[in-house]
Design a protein around this motif. Structure first.
Motif, short mmCIF file in Angstrom:
data_model
loop_
_atom_site.label_atom_id
_atom_site.label_comp_id
_atom_site.label_asym_id
_atom_site.label_seq_id
_atom_site.Cartn_x
_atom_site.Cartn_y
_atom_site.Cartn_z
N SER A 1 0.78 -1.23 0.00
CA SER A 1 0.00 0.00 0.00
C SER A 1 0.81 1.29 0.00
CB SER A 1 -0.97 0.01 1.19
OG SER A 1 -0.23 -0.02 2.39
N ASN A 2 1.94 1.38 0.63
CA ASN A 2 2.68 2.64 0.66
C ASN A 2 3.82 2.68 -0.35
OD1 ASN A 2 4.35 0.84 1.89
ND2 ASN A 2 4.86 2.14 3.65
N HIS A 3 3.79 1.76 -1.31
CA HIS A 3 4.83 1.74 -2.33
C HIS A 3 4.50 2.69 -3.47
CE1 HIS A 3 6.93 -2.30 -1.20
NE2 HIS A 3 6.86 -1.44 -0.20
N SER B 1 -5.27 1.26 -5.61
CA SER B 1 -4.71 0.02 -5.12
C SER B 1 -4.28 -0.97 -6.21
CB SER B 1 -5.69 -0.67 -4.16
OG SER B 1 -6.90 -0.93 -4.83
N ARG C 1 9.05 0.80 -2.43
CA ARG C 1 8.72 2.07 -1.78
C ARG C 1 9.63 3.20 -2.27
NH1 ARG C 1 9.50 4.72 3.30
NH2 ARG C 1 7.62 5.87 3.84
#
Lengths: 114, 112
Positions: B27-29, B73, B96
């Motif tokens: 998700s935070n990539h 997403s 990331r």
């Protein structure tokens, strides 16, 4: 363009023996180096990486690798292998961070014999 | 631990058909990639995606391929008109900071 050579397509080793999987690369610029492992029917898992700093890199599952710039090598080693280490091992290089794709070698199949 | 997921795990299609392979990166990539591995051969880079656009692509990634990040997403790879030689395992990866890439389990594409 860069390239990666893994000379050994298969390496059979007895359980608890040491192993070295060889990787040589070719590039006209500085590179970042990686070893990935692929267990049967699974994706690629990062074992270890060299981005900068110490040339001896330690990874997961007891593996380590040494970056040798003069020999353009990044060999993977483990002092004592286990049956569970049976897998395909891929060496990969990248010429920079960001969106650069990885260039992979053909892989080495590590076969652990009891 | 967060991981990259891919669907379907296996896709069978007829030659000439369109296929869409789906990936959900971590998700935070911020960086997303597609690779393929033809059976018995090495893993090959196809394309990378950053900031909602293609950053790099290999010569394999020709006009029949496209990528999209339709929402926050999903990350998809579309092959417009499949050929027999497109049969391969397709891996999605995300990163990331653009250094360490995390790979999904792959989608095996079989073109008949």
């Amino acid at each position: 363009a860069q390239s990666v050579t893994q000379l050994d397509s298969q390496v059979p080793v007895f359980e608890e023996a040491p192993v070295e999987l060889r990787c040589n690369y070719s590039s006209s610029v500085s590179v970042y180096l990686f070893w990935y492992v692929q267990y049967p029917n699974q994706g690629l898992q990062l074992l270890l990486k060299y981005l900068s700093g110490s040339t001896l890199v330690k990874g997961i599952n007891g593996f380590e690798a040494e970056f040798n710039k003069s020999q353009t090598s990044f060999h993977l080693r483990k002092p004592s292998v286990h049956i569970s280490d049976t897998a395909e091992y891929f060496c990969a290089v990248s010429v920079g961070r960001g969106a650069d794709g990885l260039t992979f070698g053909k892989g080495t199949h590590l076969i652990i014999q009891p | 631990e967060p991981e990259v997921t891919q669907t379907p795990s296996h896709q069978v299609t007829q030659m000439g058909q369109e296929v869409i392979l789906r990936c959900v990166p971590i998700s935070n990539h911020l960086y997303f990639y597609w690779y393929r591995q033809i059976l018995g051969q090495k893993v090959e880079f196809l394309v990378s995606f950053y900031n909602n656009e293609i950053s790099e692509k290999s010569e394999i990634f020709d006009d029949q391929f496209s990528v999209e990040r339709p929402d926050g997403s999903n990350f998809t790879l579309k092959i417009r008109s499949t050929k027999l030689e497109d049969s391969a395992m397709y891996f999605c990866a995300s990163s990331r900071r653009g250094d360490e890439q995390f790979f999904g389990p792959g989608t095996r594409l079989t073109v008949l």
